[in-house]
Design an enzyme around this catalytic site. Structure first.
Site, PDB file in Angstrom:
ATOM      1  N   GLY A   8       0.818  -1.203   0.000  1.00  0.00           N
ATOM      2  CA  GLY A   8       0.000   0.000   0.000  1.00  0.00           C
ATOM      3  C   GLY A   8       0.851   1.251   0.000  1.00  0.00           C
ATOM      4  N   GLY A   9       0.183   2.417  -0.083  1.00  0.00           N
ATOM      5  CA  GLY A   9       0.934   3.659  -0.167  1.00  0.00           C
ATOM      6  C   GLY A   9       0.323   4.821   0.576  1.00  0.00           C
ATOM      7  NE  ARG A  10      -4.484   7.359  -1.172  1.00  0.00           N
ATOM      8  CZ  ARG A  10      -5.353   7.147  -2.144  1.00  0.00           C
ATOM      9  NH1 ARG A  10      -6.194   6.126  -2.098  1.00  0.00           N
ATOM     10  NH2 ARG A  10      -5.409   7.960  -3.189  1.00  0.00           N
ATOM     11  CG  PHE A  11      -3.042   7.936   6.612  1.00  0.00           C
ATOM     12  CD1 PHE A  11      -2.181   8.782   7.293  1.00  0.00           C
ATOM     13  CD2 PHE A  11      -4.035   8.502   5.829  1.00  0.00           C
ATOM     14  CE1 PHE A  11      -2.298  10.159   7.194  1.00  0.00           C
ATOM     15  CE2 PHE A  11      -4.159   9.876   5.717  1.00  0.00           C
ATOM     16  CZ  PHE A  11      -3.292  10.711   6.401  1.00  0.00           C
ATOM     17  CB  CYS A 129     -12.505   8.947  -3.177  1.00  0.00           C
ATOM     18  SG  CYS A 129     -14.030   9.090  -2.258  1.00  0.00           S
ATOM     19  CB  CYS A 178     -15.544   7.020   5.953  1.00  0.00           C
ATOM     20  SG  CYS A 178     -14.900   8.528   6.725  1.00  0.00           S
ATOM     21  CG  ASP A 215     -19.230   7.747  12.045  1.00  0.00           C
ATOM     22  OD1 ASP A 215     -20.089   8.641  12.035  1.00  0.00           O
ATOM     23  OD2 ASP A 215     -18.247   7.756  11.287  1.00  0.00           O
ATOM     24  CG  ASN A 271      -7.492  -4.134  -2.756  1.00  0.00           C
ATOM     25  OD1 ASN A 271      -7.155  -4.841  -3.699  1.00  0.00           O
ATOM     26  ND2 ASN A 271      -7.023  -2.917  -2.565  1.00  0.00           N
ATOM     27  CG  ASP A 307      -9.608   2.179   4.494  1.00  0.00           C
ATOM     28  OD1 ASP A 307      -9.576   2.606   5.664  1.00  0.00           O
ATOM     29  OD2 ASP A 307      -9.851   2.910   3.512  1.00  0.00           O
ATOM     30  CB  CYS A 350     -12.229  13.495  10.966  1.00  0.00           C
ATOM     31  SG  CYS A 350     -14.024  13.558  11.178  1.00  0.00           S
ATOM     32  CG  ASP A 353     -10.805  23.175   6.371  1.00  0.00           C
ATOM     33  OD1 ASP A 353     -11.227  24.065   7.128  1.00  0.00           O
ATOM     34  OD2 ASP A 353      -9.797  23.314   5.652  1.00  0.00           O
ATOM     35  CE  LYS A 386      -8.918  17.982   6.691  1.00  0.00           C
ATOM     36  NZ  LYS A 386     -10.296  17.495   6.467  1.00  0.00           N
TER      37      LYS A 386
END
Length: 409
Positions: A8-11, A129, A178, A215, A271, A307, A350, A353, A386
């Site tokens: 992966g490449g995100r958080f 997204c 989300c 949530d 995925n 995720d 979160c 903004d 943010k």
């Protein structure tokens, strides 16, 4: 030497890769595989759509950032994980197929945005997204002169069996993956249309496949409902969109909402690479069930963060960072480095903004997990917070070593 692959490449991938390297140093060979050499900070893409930022402002080149920290990078699209034979199969940019063995693998490749599940998406659908989605919406908004605008979430195709080995309250069910970006976009567009001078020509409707912002606590949802009334935004719940046309959106029951501009957080599904993997690695939705250390319930050398983990609901950056850090800490101990392992204590954290009107709404809420803490505070300071987080992320090249000391971002 022990070989660790991070996917992966995100958080959900960057956090465990950086954290593990910092903890174990030369005790392991760490290699990250991602479909692209570039990674974009997804949480800032809404700003691109309203034209206040450019997409290249938060693009990371992983092929440079990771080697600088001693982490090998490989560009390649993961096809599947053969958990029984300890192999990751992926396709390189030249089209060749590589089978790479591992001692441990940390799966952070995230979920799939199921735009193909919505009829008419390619022609009439908009989102924020991905970078190309945000740019497409920016161009559409530039020419938009008024009409009906809908903003909502597709359905979350969440797995249910087998369950992760955690307390039930830590792995909740939800109709939407989300809805934070939906809330944020509704605020941003109010500011955008107001600045453009066409707010009186726009009718905005926010919809949800279930109970909107489920949530959050009931008090927080009531507060959002009152905010929407003041902003002139209509809220529609239990609307599972299945089709978009030029002038309306249609749900699974045939109900219709007028829509000249349809903005959607697409349906979330497992995925494809995970659905194609060793069958008992994933649940019936294509997500990986784990224990509280993010270790697969079937394969003890497989970790899942972000995720890709069936436990993380909603699919939130804050939880991706938490799960990624815990996975790295637990693995570090197994590699002989005594490390304190953080407790998995989830919360919805979160900031929605609204830069054109100079404020953001900071949300911190753990009631989805049977907690008692719930706040949703609008303030100009939150917009600044943010922006500072974004600057820190880019400066550190995605290495959020200090994130847990920031508190609520």
């Amino acid at each position: 030497m022990t070989k660790v692959l991070v996917l992966g490449g995100r958080f959900g991938a960057l956090t465990p890769a950086y954290t593990l390297k910092r903890l174990v140093g030369s005790k392991a060979e760490i290699k990250l595989i991602n479909e692209s050499r570039f990674s974009w900070l997804r949480l800032d893409l809404p700003h691109v759509s309203i034209g206040v930022k450019d997409v290249d402002q938060f693009k990371l080149d992983l092929s440079q950032a990771l080697p600088e920290k001693g982490i090998e990078f490989q560009e390649g699209k993961v096809i599947k994980i053969d958990a029984k034979n300890n192999e990751v199969i992926y396709k390189k940019p030249d089209g060749s197929i590589e089978e790479e063995e591992y001692d441990y693998v940390i799966v952070g490749i995230g979920a799939h945005l199921g735009t193909e599940l919505i009829k008419g998406w390619d022609k009439y659908g908009y989102s924020v997204c991905e970078p190309d989605f945000a740019l497409k919406l920016r161009d559409r908004l530039a020419t938009f002169q008024g009409g009906n605008v809908t903003i909502g979430s597709g359905y979350f195709y969440q797995g249910r069996n087998p369950r992760p080995k955690v307390p039930e309250n830590l792995a909740p069910f939800s109709d939407a993956a989300c809805e934070g970006p939906v809330f944020e976009m509704s605020l941003m567009l109010h500011g955008y249309f107001k600045k453009k001078g066409i707010l009186d020509k726009v009718k905005m409707t926010v919809y949800s496949p279930g109970e909107y912002l489920s949530d959050l606590s009931s008090e927080a949802r009531k507060a959002v409902g009152e905010m929407y009334k003041q902003l002139g935004i209509t809220l529609v719940q239990n609307f599972r969109v299945r089709e978009i046309t030029e002038q309306e959106i249609i749900d699974e029951k045939g109900n219709k909402l007028p829509s000249d501009l349809s903005i959607i957080l697409p349906p979330y599904t497992g995925n494809p690479a995970l659905k194609n993997s060793t069958p008992d690695l994933v649940d019936d939705g294509g997500f990986i069930p784990t224990d509280l250390n993010m270790v697969s319930i079937k394969y003890d050398n497989v970790y899942a963060s972000g995720d890709a983990n069936s436990m993380t609901v909603p699919k939130l950056a804050y939880l991706a960072v938490k799960t990624g850090r815990i996975a790295a800490q637990h693995l570090a101990n197994r590699l002989g480095v005594q490390t304190k392992i953080d407790k998995y204590d989830p919360a919805v954290v979160c900031i929605a903004d609204n830069p054109l009107e100079g404020y953001g709404v900071a949300v911190s809420d753990n009631t989805m997990y049977k907690g008692t803490h719930s706040t949703a505070v609008p303030s100009p300071v939150n917009s600044i917070k943010k922006e500072l987080f974004v600057k820190y992320f880019m400066w550190s090249k995605g290495d959020l070593a200090l994130e847990k000391y920031f508190g609520e971002w």
